[in-house]
Motif scaffolding. Structure first.
Motif, PDB file in Angstrom:
ATOM      1  N   THR A  15       0.814  -1.212   0.000  1.00 20.02           N
ATOM      2  CA  THR A  15       0.000   0.000   0.000  1.00 20.02           C
ATOM      3  C   THR A  15       0.850   1.267   0.000  1.00 20.02           C
ATOM      4  O   THR A  15       1.952   1.282   0.559  1.00 20.02           O
ATOM      5  CB  THR A  15      -0.940   0.015   1.214  1.00 20.02           C
ATOM      6  N   GLY A  24      -7.251   1.400   2.773  1.00 19.00           N
ATOM      7  CA  GLY A  24      -6.881   0.027   2.484  1.00 19.00           C
ATOM      8  C   GLY A  24      -7.922  -0.968   2.970  1.00 19.00           C
ATOM      9  O   GLY A  24      -8.187  -1.985   2.303  1.00 19.00           O
ATOM     10  N   HIS A  27     -10.813  -0.814   0.518  1.00 15.51           N
ATOM     11  CA  HIS A  27     -10.467  -1.556  -0.699  1.00 15.51           C
ATOM     12  C   HIS A  27     -10.620  -3.055  -0.477  1.00 15.51           C
ATOM     13  O   HIS A  27     -11.136  -3.779  -1.341  1.00 15.51           O
ATOM     14  CB  HIS A  27      -9.028  -1.250  -1.123  1.00 15.51           C
ATOM     15  N   TYR A  58      -5.022  -1.422  -6.759  1.00 18.74           N
ATOM     16  CA  TYR A  58      -5.317  -2.421  -5.730  1.00 18.74           C
ATOM     17  C   TYR A  58      -6.457  -3.378  -6.074  1.00 18.74           C
ATOM     18  O   TYR A  58      -6.529  -4.468  -5.506  1.00 18.74           O
ATOM     19  CB  TYR A  58      -5.641  -1.712  -4.413  1.00 18.74           C
TER      20      TYR A  58
END
Length: 246
Positions: A15, A24, A27, A58
């Motif tokens: 990340t 994160g 995601h 991602y």
């Protein structure tokens, strides 16, 4: 025994987000939902300018980049061109509730059949910590060093409450990802929004309360506490509107 592993739809990449940033986590739960619905090959994400702009790094689904504030307009075009695709926009508070407010409101009013995931961390993150439309009353930012003065700058925008007034909206819900319990609830909300879209029921918006330790000037731990004590009372969690567009 369940095994904790990386979702198939989440790219194996280190990340770039700041320590304590919750993008994160968001995601990851999007990737988990894509896997559970088995739609990686038929999903298109739209990522505009902001901290979430690199979402295409991602997520393994197809993605489109949009200009600042134009994600809902781009998502409208993508969904109309490819109605068989699951389409979502991923937007921050500055992007969706400032420069992109017009696009978002009118997409919702038209009942465009896509999902907007709206990350609210109460500040402009990518550009250095200026006051955002969702910055809290009294909150100190780069442009409000003495705290947001509502007499001069007005009040924060409560997005889901606003979207809930529009007839084209099938789901308007606010969640948070500051602890494990709320991460599970946020994942369930995103999955519900995607399922609503797959059934063709109208526009859905999931607002996700998040942190910005770097621009808040806090440790990751203290930023979680600040979200709990300040943001959640002002931005209450839960479903504001749910039901297929008639």
């Amino acid at each position: 025994m369940p095994k904790f592993s990386r979702p198939k739809s989440l790219v194996d990449k280190q990340t770039h987000f700041c320590p304590g940033c919750l993008h994160g986590i968001i995601h990851r739960i999007i990737a988990e939902v894509i896997d559970e619905l088995d739609v990686e090959g038929t999903t298109i994400g739209v990522f505009p300018v902001g901290c979430g702009v690199f979402g295409y790094w991602y997520l393994g689904c197809d993605t489109v980049s949009a200009s600042h504030g134009r994600a809902c307009a781009v998502a409208t075009g993508v969904k109309r061109a490819r109605p068989d695709r699951l389409v979502f926009s991923y937007q921050g508070d500055g992007d969706m509730m400032a420069i992109g407010t017009g696009e978002a409101i009118h997409a919702a009013a038209r009942g465009e059949n896509f999902t907007s995931i709206f990350v609210n961390n109460a500040i402009y993150g990518m550009t250095g910590g200026q006051m955002a439309p969702t910055s809290m009353p009294g909150q100190k930012t780069q442009t409000t060093p003495f705290g947001r003065d509502t007499a001069a700058a007005g009040f924060p925008i409560k997005s889901v409450e606003m979207f809930a007034t529009l007839d084209g909206v099938a789901l308007a819900q606010r969640v948070s990802v500051h602890d494990a319990k709320h991460v599970r609830e946020a994942k369930a909300a995103i999955k519900k929004a995607f399922e609503i879209q797959l059934r063709g029921e109208g526009f859905s918006v999931i607002e996700v309360l998040s942190t910005c330790p770097t621009n808040w000037g806090m440790t990751p731990t203290n930023s979680i506490k600040w979200l709990e004590e300040n943001m959640i009372p002002y931005y209450p969690l839960g479903v504001t509107k749910e039901g297929a567009v008639k």
